[in-house]
Scaffold this active site. Structure first.
Site, PDB file in Angstrom:
ATOM      1  N   SER A  80       0.814  -1.224   0.000  1.00  0.00           N
ATOM      2  CA  SER A  80       0.000   0.000   0.000  1.00  0.00           C
ATOM      3  C   SER A  80       0.843   1.267   0.000  1.00  0.00           C
ATOM      4  O   SER A  80       0.295   2.370   0.054  1.00  0.00           O
ATOM      5  CB  SER A  80      -0.914   0.006   1.228  1.00  0.00           C
ATOM      6  OG  SER A  80      -0.153   0.080   2.410  1.00  0.00           O
ATOM      7  N   THR A 199      -1.727   2.649   2.993  1.00  0.00           N
ATOM      8  CA  THR A 199      -1.156   3.942   3.418  1.00  0.00           C
ATOM      9  C   THR A 199      -0.407   3.844   4.741  1.00  0.00           C
ATOM     10  O   THR A 199      -0.722   3.024   5.583  1.00  0.00           O
ATOM     11  CB  THR A 199      -2.261   5.025   3.561  1.00  0.00           C
ATOM     12  OG1 THR A 199      -3.014   5.096   2.379  1.00  0.00           O
ATOM     13  CG2 THR A 199      -1.721   6.389   3.917  1.00  0.00           C
ATOM     14  N   THR A 217       1.587   6.961   0.411  1.00  0.00           N
ATOM     15  CA  THR A 217       0.749   5.838  -0.035  1.00  0.00           C
ATOM     16  C   THR A 217       0.891   5.578  -1.538  1.00  0.00           C
ATOM     17  O   THR A 217       1.267   6.478  -2.298  1.00  0.00           O
ATOM     18  CB  THR A 217      -0.738   6.165   0.258  1.00  0.00           C
ATOM     19  OG1 THR A 217      -1.540   5.018  -0.015  1.00  0.00           O
ATOM     20  CG2 THR A 217      -1.246   7.321  -0.578  1.00  0.00           C
ATOM     21  N   ARG A 227      -6.148   9.090 -10.235  1.00  0.00           N
ATOM     22  CA  ARG A 227      -6.981   9.225  -9.021  1.00  0.00           C
ATOM     23  C   ARG A 227      -6.075   9.630  -7.841  1.00  0.00           C
ATOM     24  O   ARG A 227      -5.017   9.062  -7.621  1.00  0.00           O
ATOM     25  CB  ARG A 227      -7.675   7.906  -8.717  1.00  0.00           C
ATOM     26  CG  ARG A 227      -8.480   7.872  -7.403  1.00  0.00           C
ATOM     27  CD  ARG A 227      -7.678   7.347  -6.229  1.00  0.00           C
ATOM     28  NE  ARG A 227      -8.469   7.198  -5.014  1.00  0.00           N
ATOM     29  CZ  ARG A 227      -7.959   6.942  -3.820  1.00  0.00           C
ATOM     30  NH1 ARG A 227      -6.654   6.821  -3.668  1.00  0.00           N
ATOM     31  NH2 ARG A 227      -8.727   6.812  -2.763  1.00  0.00           N
ATOM     32  N   VAL A 228      -6.493  10.626  -7.116  1.00  0.00           N
ATOM     33  CA  VAL A 228      -5.740  11.073  -5.944  1.00  0.00           C
ATOM     34  C   VAL A 228      -6.635  10.892  -4.724  1.00  0.00           C
ATOM     35  O   VAL A 228      -7.813  11.280  -4.747  1.00  0.00           O
ATOM     36  CB  VAL A 228      -5.315  12.547  -6.094  1.00  0.00           C
ATOM     37  CG1 VAL A 228      -4.662  13.056  -4.813  1.00  0.00           C
ATOM     38  CG2 VAL A 228      -4.357  12.704  -7.273  1.00  0.00           C
ATOM     39  N   GLY A 229      -6.078  10.323  -3.672  1.00  0.00           N
ATOM     40  CA  GLY A 229      -6.843  10.114  -2.443  1.00  0.00           C
ATOM     41  C   GLY A 229      -6.658  11.245  -1.455  1.00  0.00           C
ATOM     42  O   GLY A 229      -6.319  12.376  -1.824  1.00  0.00           O
ATOM     43  N   ASP A 230      -6.868  10.932  -0.189  1.00  0.00           N
ATOM     44  CA  ASP A 230      -6.756  11.956   0.857  1.00  0.00           C
ATOM     45  C   ASP A 230      -5.321  12.221   1.281  1.00  0.00           C
ATOM     46  O   ASP A 230      -5.008  13.323   1.760  1.00  0.00           O
ATOM     47  CB  ASP A 230      -7.586  11.549   2.088  1.00  0.00           C
ATOM     48  CG  ASP A 230      -7.163  10.196   2.664  1.00  0.00           C
ATOM     49  OD1 ASP A 230      -6.659   9.347   1.897  1.00  0.00           O
ATOM     50  OD2 ASP A 230      -7.333   9.996   3.875  1.00  0.00           O
ATOM     51  N   THR A 250      -5.607   6.874   7.513  1.00  0.00           N
ATOM     52  CA  THR A 250      -5.414   5.848   6.486  1.00  0.00           C
ATOM     53  C   THR A 250      -6.781   5.206   6.228  1.00  0.00           C
ATOM     54  O   THR A 250      -7.643   5.244   7.090  1.00  0.00           O
ATOM     55  CB  THR A 250      -4.414   4.763   6.946  1.00  0.00           C
ATOM     56  OG1 THR A 250      -4.911   4.120   8.129  1.00  0.00           O
ATOM     57  CG2 THR A 250      -3.041   5.338   7.254  1.00  0.00           C
ATOM     58  N   GLY A 251      -6.944   4.628   5.068  1.00  0.00           N
ATOM     59  CA  GLY A 251      -8.234   4.000   4.751  1.00  0.00           C
ATOM     60  C   GLY A 251      -8.882   4.676   3.554  1.00  0.00           C
ATOM     61  O   GLY A 251      -8.194   5.324   2.752  1.00  0.00           O
ATOM     62  N   GLY A 253      -9.915   6.970   1.226  1.00  0.00           N
ATOM     63  CA  GLY A 253      -9.578   8.384   1.099  1.00  0.00           C
ATOM     64  C   GLY A 253     -10.742   9.267   0.705  1.00  0.00           C
ATOM     65  O   GLY A 253     -10.839  10.414   1.151  1.00  0.00           O
TER      66      GLY A 253
HETATM   67  N1  GLY Z   1      -6.077   6.808   2.186  1.00  0.00           N
HETATM   68  C1  GLY Z   1      -5.383   6.483   1.029  1.00  0.00           C
HETATM   69  C2  GLY Z   1      -6.165   6.575  -0.211  1.00  0.00           C
HETATM   70  O1  GLY Z   1      -7.380   6.465  -0.196  1.00  0.00           O
HETATM   71  O2  GLY Z   1      -5.561   6.760  -1.246  1.00  0.00           O
END
Ligand code: GLY
Length: 351
Positions: A80, A199, A217, A227-230, A250-251, A253
């Protein structure tokens, strides 16, 4: 030695046994009197240990946290984060990372960065060596290379096999065919039908009472390219204010991006809440704002998990998760250990 890594930085990094990840780090200073604390996600046991060792040697809390997560960024078996992270739907690993530094209230991040093993160290350079907060994609890669980071293929053979199986089993009309039952590699079998949000986050409090934090991450496995997460979004994947505390997540996003929970947790600390209550407040916020039916179970609870980490200026800390059973890593002076997260629901997530 990179032109951008000056002789003083090089000498202090070498003395501490640090490598490329030290590009952009500050020279160590005298050790203060406060008790240091480092927290991380459950995959960060080695991270808190390394960061604590460095903090005890006078290293800046952000630099210590970056070195701590660099171990996991370079670990091919963490699927991850960094090298060995699971790729996007086209089989290309794209990394997101962000940092924040307490004493300067500086922040920097990179998103959709390809071919660079240590995106967190690049995010620190965005913070220190540009007038920007976030650089993405091709621009982030050029920026990293300009600062001396080498390009590497981040896709390991094991991660390629896991991706290939996803591709062969994803979509009814596909011409890609999965192997017969019994021919599947046991490693690939373990990941069959699983998509990771993985992450690593790390928040560190040094002996001067200063804070630093980092989140890094490879993001959601098999994601749409770009795609971009949090994780690289300041306020979402991490946030800090040096007078109050530091937080990260984490988790899933997307659920955090819609709530900016790291900002929320630090605001909670500012209003006098304890870290334990702040992480539950973040869980409640996510649960109450998740409206899409496809994301809710029969009782109206989110069918995903999100974990939160919160470290107060006075050294109190907590980890929290929507669902029971999660742990987080901590080093508060004696040893590195995994500790139970508090949870919003008292049962584990049914998968
Ligand atoms: N928390 C990481 C993601 O969703 O990319």
């Amino acid at each position: 030695m990179s032109d951008n890594w000056n002789r003083r930085e090089f000498l202090s990094a070498s003395a501490l046994g640090l490598g490329l990840t030290a590009i952009g780090s500050a020279p160590p200073k005298a050790v203060g009197k406060n008790r240091p604390v480092v927290i991380s996600s459950a995959n960060g046991l080695r991270t808190v240990e390394k960061a604590m060792d460095l903090i005890r040697a006078g290293v800046d809390p952000l630099d210590a946290a970056i070195e701590g997560v660099a171990i996991v960024e370079a670990d091919p078996n963490d699927r991850s984060v960094g090298y060995g992270g699971l790729p996007n739907e086209e089989g290309v690993v794209e990394l997101d990372a962000a940092v924040m530094h307490g004493p300067t209230h500086g922040g920097g991040s990179v998103a959709s960065l390809r071919n660079i093993m240590h995106p967190a160290a690049v995010a620190r350079l965005v913070m220190k060596r540009t007038d920007h907060c976030l650089i993405v994609g091709e621009g982030a890669l050029k920026f990293a290379k300009a600062h001396g980071f080498p390009e590497v293929d981040l896709l390991t053979d094991d991660s390629r096999k896991i991706w290939l199986h996803w591709k062969e089993t994803n979509g009814k009309e596909s011409d890609w065919l999965a192997p017969e039952e019994g021919e599947l590699d046991p490693l690939v079998q373990r990941f069959s039908g699983v998509r990771l949000h993985g992450t690593i986050h790390c928040s560190a409090l040094d002996t001067h009472g200063d804070l630093g934090c980092v989140t890094t991450t490879s993001g959601l496995s098999f994601k749409i390219p770009g795609r971009v997460g949090d994780s690289p979004i300041l306020g979402a994947g991490l946030y800090l204010e040096n007078d109050f505390g530091s937080a990260g997540s984490t988790g899933r996003g997307e659920a955090n991006l819609l709530n900016l929970c790291s900002f929320l947790m630090v605001e909670d600390l500012r209003r006098g809440m304890a870290p334990r209550d702040a992480v539950i407040d973040a869980c409640k916020r996510v649960a109450s704002t998740t409206k899409a039916k496809r994301l809710l179970d029969a009782k109206g609870r989110p069918k995903f998990d999100l974990k939160f980490y919160c470290l107060a200026k006075d050294g109190r800390f907590a980890g929290g998760s929507l669902w029971a059973g999660a742990k987080f890593a901590v080093h508060d002076g004696d040893s590195a250990r995994l500790v139970d997260c508090v949870s919003l629901y008292d049962e584990p997530l049914k998968t």
